[in-house]
Design a protein around this motif. Structure first.
Motif, short mmCIF file in Angstrom:
data_model
loop_
_atom_site.label_atom_id
_atom_site.label_comp_id
_atom_site.label_asym_id
_atom_site.label_seq_id
_atom_site.Cartn_x
_atom_site.Cartn_y
_atom_site.Cartn_z
N LEU A 116 -20.16 16.42 -1.53
CA LEU A 116 -19.22 17.05 -0.60
C LEU A 116 -19.08 16.27 0.69
O LEU A 116 -18.00 16.19 1.28
N LEU A 117 -20.21 15.64 1.12
CA LEU A 117 -20.15 14.84 2.35
C LEU A 117 -19.41 13.53 2.14
O LEU A 117 -18.81 13.00 3.06
N LYS A 118 -19.46 13.01 0.91
CA LYS A 118 -18.80 11.73 0.64
C LYS A 118 -17.30 11.88 0.47
O LYS A 118 -16.56 10.92 0.64
N ARG A 119 -16.85 13.08 0.11
CA ARG A 119 -15.42 13.25 -0.12
C ARG A 119 -14.57 12.97 1.11
O ARG A 119 -13.55 12.29 1.00
N PRO A 120 -14.93 13.46 2.31
CA PRO A 120 -14.10 13.11 3.48
C PRO A 120 -14.06 11.61 3.76
O PRO A 120 -13.04 11.08 4.19
N GLN A 121 -15.18 10.92 3.47
CA GLN A 121 -15.21 9.48 3.72
C GLN A 121 -14.23 8.73 2.82
O GLN A 121 -13.68 7.70 3.21
N ARG A 122 -14.02 9.25 1.62
CA ARG A 122 -13.07 8.59 0.72
C ARG A 122 -11.66 8.61 1.26
O ARG A 122 -10.85 7.73 0.96
N PHE A 123 -11.34 9.61 2.07
CA PHE A 123 -10.00 9.71 2.65
C PHE A 123 -9.93 9.05 4.02
O PHE A 123 -8.89 8.50 4.40
N VAL A 124 -11.05 9.11 4.77
CA VAL A 124 -11.03 8.56 6.13
C VAL A 124 -10.90 7.04 6.10
O VAL A 124 -10.12 6.45 6.87
N ARG A 125 -11.62 6.38 5.23
CA ARG A 125 -11.59 4.91 5.20
C ARG A 125 -10.21 4.36 4.84
O ARG A 125 -9.71 3.45 5.53
N PRO A 126 -9.55 4.85 3.77
CA PRO A 126 -8.18 4.34 3.51
C PRO A 126 -7.20 4.62 4.64
O PRO A 126 -6.37 3.78 4.97
N VAL A 127 -7.32 5.82 5.24
CA VAL A 127 -6.42 6.14 6.35
C VAL A 127 -6.67 5.23 7.54
O VAL A 127 -5.73 4.74 8.17
N PHE A 128 -7.94 4.98 7.84
CA PHE A 128 -8.27 4.09 8.96
C PHE A 128 -7.78 2.68 8.69
O PHE A 128 -7.23 2.03 9.60
N ALA A 129 -7.96 2.20 7.46
CA ALA A 129 -7.49 0.85 7.12
C ALA A 129 -5.98 0.75 7.21
O ALA A 129 -5.44 -0.25 7.70
N THR A 130 -5.29 1.81 6.78
CA THR A 130 -3.83 1.81 6.85
C THR A 130 -3.35 1.80 8.30
O THR A 130 -2.41 1.06 8.66
N LEU A 131 -3.97 2.62 9.13
CA LEU A 131 -3.59 2.65 10.55
C LEU A 131 -3.87 1.33 11.23
O LEU A 131 -3.08 0.87 12.07
N LEU A 132 -5.00 0.71 10.89
CA LEU A 132 -5.34 -0.59 11.49
C LEU A 132 -4.31 -1.65 11.12
O LEU A 132 -3.86 -2.44 11.96
N CYS A 133 -3.91 -1.67 9.84
CA CYS A 133 -2.89 -2.63 9.40
C CYS A 133 -1.55 -2.35 10.07
O CYS A 133 -0.82 -3.27 10.44
N ALA A 134 -1.24 -1.06 10.25
CA ALA A 134 0.03 -0.70 10.89
C ALA A 134 0.07 -1.18 12.34
O ALA A 134 1.13 -1.60 12.83
N VAL A 135 -1.07 -1.13 13.01
CA VAL A 135 -1.11 -1.55 14.41
C VAL A 135 -1.11 -3.07 14.52
O VAL A 135 -0.35 -3.66 15.29
N VAL A 136 -1.98 -3.72 13.73
CA VAL A 136 -2.16 -5.17 13.86
C VAL A 136 -0.97 -5.94 13.29
O VAL A 136 -0.54 -6.95 13.84
N ILE A 137 -0.42 -5.46 12.18
CA ILE A 137 0.67 -6.18 11.51
C ILE A 137 2.01 -5.50 11.74
O ILE A 137 3.02 -6.17 11.99
N GLY A 138 2.03 -4.17 11.67
CA GLY A 138 3.30 -3.47 11.75
C GLY A 138 4.00 -3.57 13.09
O GLY A 138 5.22 -3.78 13.15
N ILE A 139 3.25 -3.46 14.18
CA ILE A 139 3.87 -3.50 15.51
C ILE A 139 4.50 -4.87 15.81
O ILE A 139 5.67 -4.94 16.22
N PRO A 140 3.78 -5.99 15.63
CA PRO A 140 4.44 -7.29 15.85
C PRO A 140 5.63 -7.53 14.93
O PRO A 140 6.65 -8.09 15.36
N LEU A 141 5.52 -7.08 13.67
CA LEU A 141 6.64 -7.26 12.74
C LEU A 141 7.84 -6.44 13.17
O LEU A 141 8.98 -6.93 13.13
N TRP A 142 7.60 -5.20 13.58
CA TRP A 142 8.69 -4.36 14.05
C TRP A 142 9.34 -4.95 15.31
O TRP A 142 10.57 -4.92 15.45
#
Length: 278
Positions: free
Chosen positions: A4-30
């Motif tokens: 049960l404790l590992k389940r939130p981590q499975r969602f937090v890590r992909p979301v964090f990675a997606t947000l990081l890519c959106a900031v680092v790559i998405g903002i300059p591209l936009w």
């Protein structure tokens, strides 16, 4: 409880990675995309806001006619394609020999061959050698320079991959009467698809975007590549503070890279999965 404790981590890590890519790559591209659509007056201070006046077609027309965009893309293609082909071919051949042959002297040659990964190229010496060979100021000189500079990287990557290929495949080909050349092109080279795709992406990115070495080899000639033309018009007070024109040029210059990356990325994934199934 642990699951049960590992389940939130499975969602937090992909979301964090997606947000990081959106900031680092998405903002300059936009920023690059929206600025390329703006007028010269509106692009004086680049921001993330949408343009009030859409001016992309006019910007593209200007960079094509005054920035020699198509001429630069043509010579970039003429130089990049032979470079990656020579690197993939000669690098794979050398890596196959290094991976399958033993001995002290061959180990020394391998160390010398991959030393280029760490040692920086001497631009002055390179220019003098190309001048002596009559290749200075020609596309052939730039192709030779790129091939020599990046051959060590290709040999380093491909040698490790060849060592994972079962040698029994080559022995079976030898029993069937295949010589070294036929064995390489029929057995080894097709199996090197994933690693060749990887080094090809690396070499295409360098050769296509390089301006430093291109400036010393073909700078000031009719063989100027796209980055050289972009640098030339930007430094000639033509595009000063006209960020809409600069970003329009950059976007057009990046389209071939995106196509190459998408195609080769699929080949890498398919090659890895097929190898895992086998």
């Amino acid at each position: 409880m642990t699951s049960l404790l590992k389940r939130p981590q499975r969602f937090v890590r992909p979301v964090f990675a997606t947000l990081l890519c959106a900031v680092v790559i998405g903002i300059p591209l936009w920023l690059a995309i929206v600025t390329s659509f703006k007028t010269s007056t509106e692009s004086q201070k680049p921001n993330l806001a949408l343009p009030t006046d859409w001016n992309l077609l006019e910007n593209l027309e200007y960079v094509i006619t005054n920035g020699q965009l198509f001429q630069g893309l043509f010579w970039s293609t003429v130089i990049t394609v032979p470079t990656v082909v020579l690197l993939a071919l000669f690098g794979s051949m050398a890596a196959w020999v290094f991976a399958r042959r033993g001995g002290i002297w061959l180990g020394v040659l391998y160390a010398i061959a991959i030393s280029g990964v760490l040692l920086p190229p001497a631009i002055i010496t390179l220019a003098l050698v190309l001048r002596q060979l009559g290749l200075q100021g020609t596309p052939f000189g730039l192709i030779a320079a790129y091939t020599g500079m990046h051959l060590a990287t290709v040999v380093f990557f491909v040698t490790g991959f060849v060592r994972t290929i079962p040698i029994e495949l080559e022995e079976a080909a030898t029993i069937d009467g295949a010589g070294p050349i036929r064995t390489f092109f029929s057995i080894i080279l097709p199996l090197l698809g994933p690693v060749i795709a990887t080094v090809t992406i690396m070499n295409v990115l360098f050769a296509w975007n390089d301006m430093f070495f291109a400036f010393f080899v073909v700078g000031g000639t009719e063989f100027a590549t796209a980055p050289l033309n972009l640098f030339g018009v930007a430094s000639a007070v033509l595009y000063v503070e006209n960020w809409n024109l600069i970003f329009a040029y950059v976007l057009m210059m990046s389209i071939p890279l995106v196509v190459v990356f998408v195609v080769l990325q699929r080949k890498i994934v398919s090659g890895i999965t097929s190898g895992a199934v086998k």
